[in-house]
Scaffold this active site. Structure first.
Site, mmCIF file in Angstrom:
data_model
loop_
_atom_site.group_PDB
_atom_site.id
_atom_site.type_symbol
_atom_site.label_atom_id
_atom_site.label_comp_id
_atom_site.label_asym_id
_atom_site.label_seq_id
_atom_site.Cartn_x
_atom_site.Cartn_y
_atom_site.Cartn_z
ATOM 1 N N CYS A 91 0.865 -1.191 0.000
ATOM 2 C CA CYS A 91 0.000 0.000 0.000
ATOM 3 C C CYS A 91 0.900 1.239 0.000
ATOM 4 C CB CYS A 91 -0.979 -0.021 1.168
ATOM 5 S SG CYS A 91 -0.220 0.013 2.802
ATOM 6 N N ARG A 142 -3.395 -0.625 5.417
ATOM 7 C CA ARG A 142 -3.987 -1.705 4.627
ATOM 8 C C ARG A 142 -3.084 -2.918 4.431
ATOM 9 N NH1 ARG A 142 -5.212 1.974 -0.377
ATOM 10 N NH2 ARG A 142 -3.271 2.851 0.483
ATOM 11 N N ASP A 202 -8.549 3.644 1.571
ATOM 12 C CA ASP A 202 -7.460 3.883 2.515
ATOM 13 C C ASP A 202 -8.017 4.492 3.802
ATOM 14 O OD1 ASP A 202 -5.197 4.529 3.879
ATOM 15 O OD2 ASP A 202 -4.160 5.390 2.152
#
Ligand code: 4NP
Length: 150
Positions: free
Chosen positions: A8, A14, A123
């Site tokens: 990420c 994440r 996100d």
């Protein structure tokens, strides 16, 4: 043995969530050994632990989340993994731009959660919705495990 690396932007929300969910699924499955790591494209949080809310989310699901250190993706990591699994289109484009010999091993995690109709994993650094992100990553990791078994 297959090796995968989740990627990420910051490597604190994440991709660590995906790393520890996947490790937990593999441990419980007990029929396949896969090496799982994660990294960020930015290096903004190098050396830090995962986001406190990511850790809380994992603990809520009784998933072990200790011993994590955030790190930036390197060419060596790309070379050493069978799959680089990214969270969003920006990660996808940045990885393709910054690393070589990656075209055949880069995947987007949302392709393993088609039924949820997300083009990217949101996100939570920006959405603050760790539950939503957890739901997508968890389903996708279950399907990813089936894919890796074939
Ligand atoms: P992640 O979330 O890419 O899921 O780890 C982010 C964490 C930190 C930042 C951006 C996204 N940041 O700009 O510091």
């Amino acid at each position: 043995m297959k090796k995968i690396c989740f990627v990420c932007l910051g490597n604190i929300c994440r991709s660590p969530m995906a790393e520890f969910i996947m490790k937990d699924l593999i441990k419980k499955d007990n029929t396949i050994h896969i090496e799982v790591t994660s990294a960020g494209t930015s290096g903004y949080h190098d050396g830090e632990d995962m986001h406190v809310k990511t850790k809380e989310q994992l603990k809520k699901a009784s998933i072990q989340a200790n011993g994590f250190i955030s790190k930036k993706l390197t060419q060596t990591m790309c070379d050493n993994n069978d799959y680089i699994i990214v969270m969003d289109n920006s990660n996808f484009n940045n990885v393709l731009k910054d690393f070589k010999n990656i075209e055949n091993k880069i995947l987007k995690l949302t392709q393993f959660a088609k039924e949820l109709n997300y083009n990217e994993v949101p996100d939570p650094w920006f959405t603050h919705n760790f539950d939503e992100t957890y739901k997508i990553i968890s389903l996708a990791c279950n399907n990813l495990l089936s894919f890796l078994k074939t």
